[in-house]
Design a protein around this motif. Structure first.
Motif, PDB file in Angstrom:
ATOM      1  N   GLN A  17      54.042  29.572  -6.551  1.00 16.58           N
ATOM      2  CA  GLN A  17      54.936  28.078  -6.560  1.00 16.58           C
ATOM      3  C   GLN A  17      55.654  29.024  -5.908  1.00 16.58           C
ATOM      4  N   TYR A  18      56.404  29.993  -6.110  1.00 15.98           N
ATOM      5  CA  TYR A  18      58.039  30.703  -5.932  1.00 15.98           C
ATOM      6  C   TYR A  18      58.319  32.304  -5.105  1.00 15.98           C
ATOM      7  N   PRO A  19      56.888  32.303  -3.638  1.00 17.03           N
ATOM      8  CA  PRO A  19      56.676  33.832  -3.195  1.00 17.03           C
ATOM      9  C   PRO A  19      58.046  34.198  -2.167  1.00 17.03           C
ATOM     10  N   PRO A  20      58.483  35.360  -2.105  1.00 14.06           N
ATOM     11  CA  PRO A  20      59.414  35.824  -0.956  1.00 14.06           C
ATOM     12  C   PRO A  20      59.875  34.687   0.376  1.00 14.06           C
ATOM     13  N   THR A  21      60.778  34.500   0.945  1.00 14.40           N
ATOM     14  CA  THR A  21      60.929  33.916   2.112  1.00 14.40           C
ATOM     15  C   THR A  21      61.400  35.030   2.732  1.00 14.40           C
ATOM     16  N   MET A  22      61.528  36.700   2.598  1.00 10.81           N
ATOM     17  CA  MET A  22      62.264  37.367   3.657  1.00 10.81           C
ATOM     18  C   MET A  22      61.284  38.607   2.956  1.00 10.81           C
ATOM     19  N   LEU A  23      61.697  39.620   3.738  1.00 11.20           N
ATOM     20  CA  LEU A  23      60.342  40.785   2.701  1.00 11.20           C
ATOM     21  C   LEU A  23      61.647  41.976   3.464  1.00 11.20           C
ATOM     22  N   GLY A  24      62.215  43.020   2.205  1.00 13.27           N
ATOM     23  CA  GLY A  24      63.296  44.013   3.149  1.00 13.27           C
ATOM     24  C   GLY A  24      61.958  45.394   2.607  1.00 13.27           C
ATOM     25  N   VAL A  25      61.848  46.287   4.037  1.00 14.87           N
ATOM     26  CA  VAL A  25      60.429  47.587   3.932  1.00 14.87           C
ATOM     27  C   VAL A  25      61.446  48.873   3.656  1.00 14.87           C
ATOM     28  N   ASN A  26      61.188  49.893   2.944  1.00 15.86           N
ATOM     29  CA  ASN A  26      61.653  50.883   3.005  1.00 15.86           C
ATOM     30  C   ASN A  26      60.861  51.612   3.643  1.00 15.86           C
ATOM     31  N   TYR A  27      61.101  52.695   4.381  1.00 14.87           N
ATOM     32  CA  TYR A  27      60.245  53.472   4.992  1.00 14.87           C
ATOM     33  C   TYR A  27      60.236  54.405   5.262  1.00 14.87           C
ATOM     34  N   TYR A  28      60.006  55.754   5.589  1.00 19.29           N
ATOM     35  CA  TYR A  28      59.922  57.196   5.684  1.00 19.29           C
ATOM     36  C   TYR A  28      59.034  57.481   5.800  1.00 19.29           C
ATOM     37  N   PHE A  29      57.725  57.622   5.357  1.00 19.48           N
ATOM     38  CA  PHE A  29      56.918  58.503   5.827  1.00 19.48           C
ATOM     39  C   PHE A  29      55.342  57.874   5.339  1.00 19.48           C
ATOM     40  N   SER A  30      54.575  58.315   6.423  1.00 17.97           N
ATOM     41  CA  SER A  30      53.241  58.419   5.981  1.00 17.97           C
ATOM     42  C   SER A  30      52.609  59.301   5.020  1.00 17.97           C
ATOM     43  N   GLU A  31      51.325  59.053   4.637  1.00 14.30           N
ATOM     44  CA  GLU A  31      50.141  60.216   3.028  1.00 14.30           C
ATOM     45  C   GLU A  31      49.133  60.554   3.770  1.00 14.30           C
ATOM     46  N   ALA A  32      48.325  61.138   4.345  1.00 14.90           N
ATOM     47  CA  ALA A  32      47.115  61.061   4.287  1.00 14.90           C
ATOM     48  C   ALA A  32      45.991  61.473   3.381  1.00 14.90           C
ATOM     49  N   ILE A  33      45.191  60.313   2.629  1.00 14.39           N
ATOM     50  CA  ILE A  33      44.877  60.521   1.546  1.00 14.39           C
ATOM     51  C   ILE A  33      43.062  61.087   1.768  1.00 14.39           C
ATOM     52  N   SER A  34      42.912  61.552   0.945  1.00 18.26           N
ATOM     53  CA  SER A  34      41.199  62.313   0.470  1.00 18.26           C
ATOM     54  C   SER A  34      40.910  62.026  -0.716  1.00 18.26           C
ATOM     55  N   ALA A  35      39.266  61.575  -0.506  1.00 19.13           N
ATOM     56  CA  ALA A  35      39.157  60.878  -2.012  1.00 19.13           C
ATOM     57  C   ALA A  35      39.708  62.429  -3.117  1.00 19.13           C
ATOM     58  N   PHE A  36      39.333  62.143  -4.231  1.00 24.42           N
ATOM     59  CA  PHE A  36      39.153  63.543  -5.048  1.00 24.42           C
ATOM     60  C   PHE A  36      38.494  62.730  -6.610  1.00 24.42           C
ATOM     61  N   PRO A  37      37.171  63.581  -6.180  1.00 26.89           N
ATOM     62  CA  PRO A  37      36.152  63.626  -7.178  1.00 26.89           C
ATOM     63  C   PRO A  37      36.467  63.855  -8.542  1.00 26.89           C
ATOM     64  N   ALA A  38      36.418  62.876  -9.454  1.00 24.48           N
ATOM     65  CA  ALA A  38      36.324  63.378 -11.088  1.00 24.48           C
ATOM     66  C   ALA A  38      35.019  64.641 -12.113  1.00 24.48           C
ATOM     67  N   THR A  39      35.998  65.349 -12.014  1.00 22.61           N
ATOM     68  CA  THR A  39      35.130  66.442 -12.715  1.00 22.61           C
ATOM     69  C   THR A  39      35.275  66.725 -14.433  1.00 22.61           C
TER      70      THR A  39
END
Ligand code: BGP
Length: 471
Positions: A287-309
């Motif tokens: 019922q009370y969502p934000p009316t604006m968004l602040g975004v902190n951005y510095y970098f991106s990340e590469a993501i790989s699968a990490f199978p459980a062992t």
């Protein structure tokens, strides 16, 4: 059909810069200020503490005059909760109230919009001692009434409000919750309860903001690092989608839709991380969502699968600050396509455009970039020169991507590089400098603290004066 293309920024675009109370003010116990968890918990003998920081508490007029010289349209700063309520609740500290009143008046005098972060990591230590801080539902009303006090005191002059800075960092860095010990999983379980309480507190605060009829916008400042699949292997693509949910979108889904997605709730259930939810909590968020968004951005990340062992069973996490790897889910790996800063943060301006598009498509809120910058070992040369061309290039390339995102249809109304002046890095002391203004001190040598305009200051001054044309 005529397509509108934005070749330049809107004339009212808010060119700004940012800081946070604990990293810039100093004076941690002056004029009645109470202790925060940062003052008490974040002790690292290898870097300076926050007791002096950039001494902004004693240099407000000088610093705001520099902001005016830079040409800022908006200045993002946070209010130290324990300067206003030394114990987090109860007695008000009039000297603390007066400090921010003076800062806001100085900004208004120079036609600079104040953009206030209500709480930026420096949670009152007294609330942790009173009832466990964010772990207890008592935290909700104390936060809401603190915010209400700020709205009533400064709401006549402040139009832009950020509720909580980087809530995901609060949840994942135990000392910021006032937690000690090293049971990583127990701390995560407690963290997700704290996260839920912070989301309820945010919704109630937005409700109060609207009931008071305060003019302006309000919303969280979220940290958002774009993720890329490490390869076109479907397992890596799946892992990158899961990473996006677990690192970022779980929180925005709560703030904007009052929703724990099926996948995220299952993720929590599998690990016994599910928070207790009271009737009405989710409806309140919806019922009370934000009316604006602040975004902190510095970098991106590469993501790989990490199978459980056998060695790394499902749910195993490489103990890290933020979810860097979780067996059975994902792992952050190096991205050979990108250069990195001295601290290994991969520099990805296009990632900012992708971040803005993702947020626009999922949540469709007006956005102001509240942090974007490059931490570096800046060098002060003869005649007070700091040649931070690397920072100019970083900011230039990210600003270009902001305009491209606006061309993609994203409503971005402001941009605040981190940071206006050198401040104490949350985890790296004075060595990791972000400022457009150099502060002449080191970790263990205060020197004269004088302010020195870096090359990036002079460059950004032209960017602002040309409304983003002269990059
Ligand atoms: C964000 C915080 C800022 C600042 C920034 C840079 O998480 O909101 O307060 O610390 O990160 O981080 P660091 O100083 O660790 O490089």
């Amino acid at each position: 059909m005529e397509y509108k293309s934005y070749s330049s920024f809107d004339p009212n675009f808010l060119w700004g810069a940012g800081t946070s109370s604990f990293q810039v003010e100093g004076a941690v116990q002056e004029d009645g200020k109470g202790l925060s968890v940062i003052d008490v918990m974040q002790k690292n003998p290898d870097i300076t503490d926050f007791s002096v920081a950039s001494d902004h508490y004693n240099r407000v007029e000088e610093d705001v005059a520099l902001m005016a010289e830079l040409g800022l349209k908006v200045y993002r700063f946070s209010i130290a909760w324990t300067r206003i309520f030394p114990d987090g609740n109860g007695e008000v500290n009039e000297k603390g109230v007066a400090f921010y009143d003076h800062l806001i008046n100085e900004l208004i005098k120079h036609n600079i919009e104040p953009l206030v972060t209500i709480y930026h990591f420096d949670y009152p230590q007294s609330l942790v001692e009173q009832y466990g801080g964010w772990l207890s539902r008592k935290s909700i009303e104390d936060y809401r009434s603190y915010a209400e006090f700020l709205f009533k005191t400064y709401g006549d002059r402040v139009k832009y409000w950020l509720t909580i800075n980087e809530q995901d960092h609060v949840v994942r860095i135990p000392t910021r919750l006032g937690l000690t010990g090293d049971d990583h999983y127990e701390q995560l379980r407690l963290g997700y309860q704290a996260n839920h309480n912070m989301c309820v507190a945010t919704a109630l605060t937005i409700k109060t903001f609207q009931e008071l009829g305060i003019e302006g916008k309000i919303g969280p400042a979220i940290s958002y690092s774009m993720v890329h699949p490490a390869s076109s292997s479907p397992d890596d693509v799946l892992a990158s989608k899961d990473a996006m949910l677990i690192k970022h979108n779980y929180l925005m889904d709560l703030h904007c839709y009052g929703k724990y997605s099926h996948m995220f709730w299952r993720y929590l259930e599998e690990r016994n991380f599910t928070p207790s939810i009271e009737d009405g909590d989710l409806d309140l968020m919806k019922q009370y969502p934000p009316t604006m968004l602040g975004v902190n951005y510095y970098f991106s990340e590469a993501i790989s699968a990490f199978p459980a062992t056998k060695e790394y069973p499902i749910g195993y996490q490489k103990k890290a600050l933020l979810p860097e790897a979780e067996a059975g889910v994902f792992e952050v790996v190096n991205n050979e396509n990108l250069a990195a800063t001295d601290w290994g943060w991969e520099i990805d301006p296009v990632g900012l455009r992708l971040t803005l598009r993702e947020l626009h498509e999922r949540y469709n809120l007006p956005i102001i970039i509240t942090e974007n910058g490059m931490g570096a070992y800046d060098k002060l040369e003869e005649e007070d020169v700091v040649r931070d061309d690397y920072r100019i290039s970083y900011l230039r390339e990210h600003i270009k991507q902001v305009l491209l995102a606006i061309n993609d249809g994203v409503n971005v109304f402001g941009y605040c590089p981190w940071s206006f002046m050198d401040i104490v890095s949350g985890r790296n002391g004075m060595a990791k400098r972000y400022g457009l203004v150099y502060v002449n001190r080191e970790d263990f040598d205060l020197k004269d603290m004088r302010r020195i305009k870096k090359e990036s200051f002079k460059w950004y001054q032209k960017v602002i004066a040309s409304n983003g044309e002269d990059l």
